[in-house]
Design an enzyme around this catalytic site. Structure first.
Site, PDB file in Angstrom:
ATOM      1  N   TYR A  91      -9.544  30.426  29.772  1.00 13.54           N
ATOM      2  CA  TYR A  91      -8.516  30.344  30.638  1.00 13.54           C
ATOM      3  C   TYR A  91      -7.300  29.310  29.963  1.00 13.54           C
ATOM      4  O   TYR A  91      -7.770  28.222  29.651  1.00 13.54           O
ATOM      5  CB  TYR A  91      -8.721  29.738  31.787  1.00 13.54           C
ATOM      6  CG  TYR A  91      -7.657  30.071  32.884  1.00 13.54           C
ATOM      7  CD1 TYR A  91      -7.660  31.289  33.600  1.00 13.54           C
ATOM      8  CD2 TYR A  91      -7.063  28.742  33.477  1.00 13.54           C
ATOM      9  CE1 TYR A  91      -6.910  31.580  34.635  1.00 13.54           C
ATOM     10  CE2 TYR A  91      -6.126  28.995  34.440  1.00 13.54           C
ATOM     11  CZ  TYR A  91      -5.844  30.309  34.897  1.00 13.54           C
ATOM     12  OH  TYR A  91      -5.038  30.599  36.065  1.00 13.54           O
ATOM     13  N   SER A 185     -16.385  30.965  29.487  1.00 13.55           N
ATOM     14  CA  SER A 185     -15.570  30.990  30.452  1.00 13.55           C
ATOM     15  C   SER A 185     -14.817  31.981  30.861  1.00 13.55           C
ATOM     16  O   SER A 185     -15.376  33.028  31.142  1.00 13.55           O
ATOM     17  CB  SER A 185     -14.643  29.522  30.321  1.00 13.55           C
ATOM     18  OG  SER A 185     -14.238  29.240  31.492  1.00 13.55           O
ATOM     19  N   GLN A 186     -13.314  32.045  30.733  1.00 17.14           N
ATOM     20  CA  GLN A 186     -12.768  33.307  31.090  1.00 17.14           C
ATOM     21  C   GLN A 186     -13.222  34.386  29.843  1.00 17.14           C
ATOM     22  O   GLN A 186     -13.266  35.635  30.381  1.00 17.14           O
ATOM     23  CB  GLN A 186     -11.250  33.031  30.973  1.00 17.14           C
ATOM     24  CG  GLN A 186     -10.401  34.270  31.171  1.00 17.14           C
ATOM     25  CD  GLN A 186      -9.032  34.088  30.917  1.00 17.14           C
ATOM     26  OE1 GLN A 186      -8.260  33.876  32.055  1.00 17.14           O
ATOM     27  NE2 GLN A 186      -8.678  33.868  29.716  1.00 17.14           N
ATOM     28  N   ASP A 271     -21.874  21.859  35.891  1.00 15.03           N
ATOM     29  CA  ASP A 271     -20.660  22.508  35.750  1.00 15.03           C
ATOM     30  C   ASP A 271     -19.979  22.618  36.910  1.00 15.03           C
ATOM     31  O   ASP A 271     -19.972  23.650  37.863  1.00 15.03           O
ATOM     32  CB  ASP A 271     -20.802  24.238  35.128  1.00 15.03           C
ATOM     33  CG  ASP A 271     -19.518  24.564  34.593  1.00 15.03           C
ATOM     34  OD1 ASP A 271     -18.538  24.242  34.816  1.00 15.03           O
ATOM     35  OD2 ASP A 271     -19.776  25.693  33.914  1.00 15.03           O
ATOM     36  N   HIS A 300     -19.003  22.060  31.872  1.00 14.44           N
ATOM     37  CA  HIS A 300     -18.580  23.411  31.437  1.00 14.44           C
ATOM     38  C   HIS A 300     -18.520  23.475  29.991  1.00 14.44           C
ATOM     39  O   HIS A 300     -18.257  24.723  29.580  1.00 14.44           O
ATOM     40  CB  HIS A 300     -16.973  23.552  31.957  1.00 14.44           C
ATOM     41  CG  HIS A 300     -16.441  24.880  31.995  1.00 14.44           C
ATOM     42  ND1 HIS A 300     -17.300  25.770  32.510  1.00 14.44           N
ATOM     43  CD2 HIS A 300     -15.498  25.222  31.407  1.00 14.44           C
ATOM     44  CE1 HIS A 300     -16.507  26.876  32.432  1.00 14.44           C
ATOM     45  NE2 HIS A 300     -15.418  26.803  31.665  1.00 14.44           N
TER      46      HIS A 300
END
Length: 338
Positions: A91, A185-186, A271, A300
């Site tokens: 992101y 992640s994204q 996370d 994360h």
């Protein structure tokens, strides 16, 4: 510190996300509409000064035929069809600079790195605008167009991801039968979406994936980007049901149910951005062969370079013959393929 379920409970966790009855029809229509636009792939060599890799500036037609940028990196002088990694970013990130992100091509793969429309402020730059407008939203992308599945931002981004795989496969230097997708992640969420929408991928790597289990994610963490949903719904409180209906068409849990390619996933138990229960929600629903590595003391960042090693192992196993884990370390028996 731990703020989510114990690991034993995570492995049994079942998401409350709804699987819409018209989920497959919606995505079939979306991708059919995208296919009415020619891919229009252009590939331009870039002089990076690198001695071991060749780099190309790629443009292809994504959602609604809109131009999407990408980098293609290959070992210097490569002409034969290569096993290929299509990468999606986290992101706020974009494809960055031509001379960055050299690991995957240095390992012998063709590396197709997709840009993210409208993003590119979070540590790397982007060259691709998001050409669609939006109604009211919280700052960011998670609520852009969330009033309907047709206008939601991630409809465009997921379609771009599918088209990126198609664009990569159209290139002579890419072995279309040996293409895998990956992201963090994204990017991990986009990899899961691609896995659910592209039926013949060879491998999937989703590291600490975002965009999974929206019903739980929106209430269990106050960290951004999921916090954007809370900010939006705290004001647009009468839109809660409608927003969650939209989100159900974009949830990694529902794409995981439709995915069949061998998948490697990672989760971090500390996370706060992608809580481990949301990651396990997708993992526990994944329909294909799968493995997950859990990092008990990480946030994360996940396993960072250790996750790079796991990623190389997965792609070496599933995109070409031979090769064990870099450094010769055995994969723990508990984490072998299910």
């Amino acid at each position: 510190m731990y703020t989510d379920l114990p690991e034993a409970d995570l492995r049994r966790y079942v998401s409350e996300q709804v699987d819409p009855a018209d989920f497959d029809a919606f995505w079939a229509e979306t991708l059919t509409d995208a296919a009415t636009h020619d891919l229009n792939v252009t590939v331009i060599p870039v002089d990076t000064g690198l001695a071991t890799l060749d780099v190309f500036d790629v443009t292809f037609a994504g959602f609604a035929g809109q131009p999407i940028k990408a980098w293609l990196r290959v070992p210097a002088g490569a002409t034969e069809p290569l096993p290929t990694i299509v990468q999606f970013h986290g992101y706020g990130r974009g494809r960055g600079q031509s001379y960055e992100n050299l690991l995957w091509a240095s390992a012998g793969f063709a590396h197709f790195e997709m840009d993210l429309r409208g993003q590119g402020w979070g540590g790397s730059t982007s060259d691709t605008p998001d050409e669609a407008g939006s109604g009211p939203q919280a700052p960011g992308f998670l609520t852009r167009g969330v009033d309907s599945k047709e206008t939601y931002y991630f409809r465009r981004l997921y379609t771009d991801a599918v088209r990126a795989v198609e664009a990569a496969r159209s290139l002579d230097v890419v072995d279309a039968a040996r293409v895998g997708v990956m992201g963090v992640s994204q990017g991990g969420g986009l990899a899961l979406a691609a896995a659910g929408l592209v039926p013949d991928l060879a491998a999937v790597v989703a590291r600490v994936p975002f965009l999974c289990d929206f019903p739980r994610a929106s209430v269990i963490t106050d960290a951004h980007p999921y916090r954007e949903l809370g900010i939006y719904l705290s004001t647009n409180r009468l839109n809660t049901a409608r927003a969650h209906d939209t989100l159900s068409y974009f949830d990694g849990v529902n794409f995981a149910k439709r995915a069949r390619a061998p998948m490697t996933m990672t989760a971090a138990l500390m996370d706060p951005i992608c809580p481990p229960s949301t990651v396990f929600a997708a993992y526990n629903n994944y329909a294909g062969p799968k493995q997950i590595t859990v990092w008990p003391y990480n946030g994360h960042e996940g396993g960072a370079w250790e996750d790079d090693a796991l990623t190389l192992t997965a792609f070496r196993e599933h995109l070409r013959q031979g090769s064990g884990r870099p450094g010769g370390t055995a994969v723990p028996e508990s984490d072998r393929w299910a």
